[in-house]
Design a protein around this motif. Sequence first.
Motif, mmCIF file in Angstrom:
data_model
loop_
_atom_site.group_PDB
_atom_site.id
_atom_site.type_symbol
_atom_site.label_atom_id
_atom_site.label_comp_id
_atom_site.label_asym_id
_atom_site.label_seq_id
_atom_site.Cartn_x
_atom_site.Cartn_y
_atom_site.Cartn_z
ATOM 1 N N LYS A 171 0.851 -1.184 0.000
ATOM 2 C CA LYS A 171 0.000 0.000 0.000
ATOM 3 C C LYS A 171 0.889 1.236 0.000
ATOM 4 O O LYS A 171 1.816 1.321 0.823
ATOM 5 C CB LYS A 171 -0.915 0.035 1.235
ATOM 6 C CG LYS A 171 -1.971 -1.045 1.273
ATOM 7 C CD LYS A 171 -2.841 -0.890 2.512
ATOM 8 C CE LYS A 171 -3.926 -1.955 2.571
ATOM 9 N NZ LYS A 171 -4.771 -1.798 3.780
ATOM 10 N N ASP B 278 -4.083 16.296 8.251
ATOM 11 C CA ASP B 278 -3.502 15.081 8.836
ATOM 12 C C ASP B 278 -2.542 15.439 9.959
ATOM 13 O O ASP B 278 -1.765 16.403 9.853
ATOM 14 C CB ASP B 278 -2.754 14.285 7.776
ATOM 15 C CG ASP B 278 -3.694 13.739 6.717
ATOM 16 O OD1 ASP B 278 -4.812 13.325 7.073
ATOM 17 O OD2 ASP B 278 -3.301 13.732 5.531
ATOM 18 N N GLN C 56 0.551 6.644 3.202
ATOM 19 C CA GLN C 56 -0.470 7.676 3.260
ATOM 20 C C GLN C 56 -0.399 8.404 4.591
ATOM 21 O O GLN C 56 -0.217 7.788 5.641
ATOM 22 C CB GLN C 56 -1.863 7.070 3.068
ATOM 23 C CG GLN C 56 -2.057 6.368 1.736
ATOM 24 C CD GLN C 56 -3.411 5.701 1.635
ATOM 25 O OE1 GLN C 56 -4.184 5.690 2.579
ATOM 26 N NE2 GLN C 56 -3.701 5.151 0.460
ATOM 27 N N SER C 57 -0.545 9.707 4.530
ATOM 28 C CA SER C 57 -0.557 10.515 5.750
ATOM 29 C C SER C 57 -1.819 10.209 6.544
ATOM 30 O O SER C 57 -2.841 9.787 5.990
ATOM 31 C CB SER C 57 -0.501 12.004 5.401
ATOM 32 O OG SER C 57 0.664 12.301 4.646
#
Length: 232
Positions: free
Chosen positions: A88, A160, A91-92
Amino acid sequence: HRISFSALLLYNKNVKGEICMKRIFPFFIVFLMFFASSLLYPDTGTNIYRAYPYALGVFAGEVGGTGLSYQQWVGRFGYEAAFGGIYKPPQSGFESSFKFLNYNIGIQLQYMLFSENLLRKFPDWISASLYLFTGAVHNGSFIQPFKKNPDFSDTNPNSDLFIIDTSKSPFYTPGFGFGIGIGIEPVLFRHFSFPFEFGLDSIWQIGSVWPEKAGFFAQGGFRYRFNRITAY
């Protein structure tokens, strides 16, 4: 007199009916027992696991591995191997790090206690085996470090808390585990295998003093059993 005579005839019919049922019922029970025994008595004919010793499919387990699976019986002994992984993009979010690549390799040794075709009249329909197993698994993760977002805002739902730390390279965390247990393998129509296993295991991260997980576990999968690979 007519009423009493009719009542007497009705009484005689009921008595004869009860006597008839009492006589027929034991024969009915014997018939059911005979039919059930002829249908369910194990067949000792073709051994599915010797006739189709190879199997390919998928498996999911802490010790056996999760992913593509290969299994083979050699007499009473067998072995199984599974390999899988998932990727994957980092991601943040709200975690200080992100596992973007995970993989695992599991190997098991098996010993069959017994196997049977369960239906005598339909031996091709379902077979089952009971076996012991022991196995080991290796897993690894590649982790991307994050850092706190200086622009984080509680009032902004799209903000985020952590973002990718480009100044740090991903790091690798390996692990291993081992376990023992009991397995059953039903096979439908000689080919469709549904192994299910349970036992005790212990999973460790290398460098850790205490196990990440230890105790009872269950695992299983689906495979297709076959005799040999034929080239066309």
